[in-house]
Design an enzyme around this catalytic site. Structure first.
Site, PDB file in Angstrom:
ATOM      1  N   GLN A  90      -5.626  14.248  -0.148  1.00 33.63           N
ATOM      2  CA  GLN A  90      -5.005  13.000  -0.620  1.00 33.63           C
ATOM      3  C   GLN A  90      -5.974  12.185  -1.474  1.00 33.63           C
ATOM      4  O   GLN A  90      -5.972  10.955  -1.436  1.00 33.63           O
ATOM      5  CB  GLN A  90      -4.497  12.174   0.562  1.00 33.63           C
ATOM      6  CG  GLN A  90      -3.228  12.710   1.178  1.00 33.63           C
ATOM      7  CD  GLN A  90      -2.048  12.706   0.206  1.00 33.63           C
ATOM      8  OE1 GLN A  90      -2.002  11.936  -0.752  1.00 33.63           O
ATOM      9  NE2 GLN A  90      -1.089  13.578   0.443  1.00 33.63           N
ATOM     10  N   SER A  91      -6.794  12.864  -2.253  1.00 37.95           N
ATOM     11  CA  SER A  91      -7.806  12.163  -3.047  1.00 37.95           C
ATOM     12  C   SER A  91      -7.189  11.310  -4.167  1.00 37.95           C
ATOM     13  O   SER A  91      -6.501  11.834  -5.049  1.00 37.95           O
ATOM     14  CB  SER A  91      -8.751  13.206  -3.658  1.00 37.95           C
ATOM     15  OG  SER A  91      -9.570  12.612  -4.632  1.00 37.95           O
TER      16      SER A  91
END
Ligand SMILES: Cc1ncc(COP(=O)(O)O)c(C=O)c1O
Length: 343
Positions: A82-83
């Site tokens: 989920q960067s």
């Protein structure tokens, strides 16, 4: 200050300056709890404008500038599934006509139903970024080197952007941002202030600290650790990056005390939700209409609230919350927020 930054290649990606406003309703809500509350401001780096914005855009101006100067045709970067950094890097690369390759680590043991396909991952897919997933337990360095070697073997020109864009080039973006914040405070006649923000790969804090060294006066910089259990090592890493960034700018070397890193808000680890984060996200949304995120800004705001509620900062010192973005992460953690108000 302009001279110090002018010699670095820079791609204009961000909408600057980002908005700077006062959170009067949040202040009133905290006063209603019976606390002495300083003036509260918010610096909206969630509004940097690139594919939903966030703090990485400022770093990417310098990183993409360097990549273009080197003739790169592919950007390789890395981060968690989920960067936010990977999402903004993909968008930055696309705007520069460069191919984005994202090496994403399945490193957060969060088991929410949307975590492995929604939020930032969905946006990466929509942008057509090439996503390579590193399974839990595998060595990320092998995947990163594999991607770089493959691109080179096909006569491509890869440019590697480290986790969070946190090297001395990326941190220049936050050294410049320090001037933007300090100038906004000056314009309001506020001499006593503190910037509070979430710290992870450290480039944001290192850049701000380097900016403070270059400017010579202005608000203190206070990071909230949302990343590592090994607090002392993280702090040392931020200090050394701040010094490298200051050196690149020709600024005095920051002292040890310039890096203030608060612990106690990480919970069970990076990317793992906490009750204080959920309370902070909902409190700010319901009083200010501003959306934070579950991994960084929600935990950082929990830190700011705790500083006020425990009277750890003086009421005459204005607090500036640096909103570093991350809102797409809310969708990856949707079930954390469906319980409605926690009180
Ligand atoms: C929304 C958000 N806030 C804060 C941070 C932390 O910034 P830094 O990695 O520069 O410490 C990140 C980094 O990934 C982020 O995505």
């Amino acid at each position: 200050m302009l001279d110090a930054f002018a010699r670095f290649p820079r791609a204009p990606l961000a909408h600057l300056p980002t908005p700077f406003s006062e959170m009067k309703r949040l202040r009133a809500a905290l006063q209603a709890e019976g606390h002495l509350v300083p003036r509260l401001f918010i610096k909206r780096d969630d509004c940097t404008g690139l594919a939903d914005g966030g703090n990485k855009t400022r770093k990417l101006e310098f990183l993409i500038g360097e990549a273009l100067a080197q003739g790169a045709d592919t950007i390789v970067t890395t981060g968690a599934l989920q960067s936010n950094h990977a999402r903004q890097t993909a968008a930055a690369a696309i705007t520069a006509g460069i191919r984005p390759v994202l090496v994403l680590l399945d490193m957060v043991p969060y088991q929410g139903r949307a975590y492995r396909h929604s939020g930032n991952l969905l946006l990466d897919d929509i942008m057509g970024a090439e996503v390579r997933i590193v399974p839990q337990g595998a060595n990320p360095a092998v995947f990163i080197k594999g991607a770089i070697d493959e691109i080179s073997a096909a006569d491509g020109k890869p440019f590697f952007v480290p986790t969070g864009g946190s090297n001395a080039t990326g941190s220049l973006g936050y050294a410049a941002a320090y001037f933007e914040i300090a100038d906004a405070l000056d314009a309001l006649g506020i001499a006593n202030a503190r910037i509070i923000h979430g710290s992870s790969s450290g480039g944001t804090q290192a850049g701000l600290v380097a900016g403070a060294a270059l400017r010579g006066r202005g608000p203190a910089v206070h990071g909230i650790n949302v990343y590592r259990g090994d607090h002392a090592a993280m702090k040392a890493g931020i200090l050394s990056l701040a010094r490298a960034t200051a050196e690149a700018l020709g600024a005095p070397s920051p002292a040890d005390e310039a890096v203030i890193l608060e612990e106690g808000f990480l919970g069970r680890g990076y990317g793992m939700p906490t009750a204080a984060m959920i309370e902070a996200v909902e409190l700010i949304a319901r009083n200010e209409g501003i959306l934070l995120d579950p991994v960084y800004t929600g935990k950082a705001m929990a830190g700011l609230l705790a500083l006020i509620r425990t009277r750890s900062t003086p009421p005459e010192e204005a607090l500036v919350f640096l909103h570093t973005g991350g809102m797409p992460g809310l969708f990856a953690y949707e079930e954390e927020f469906t319980g409605n108000a926690k009180g």
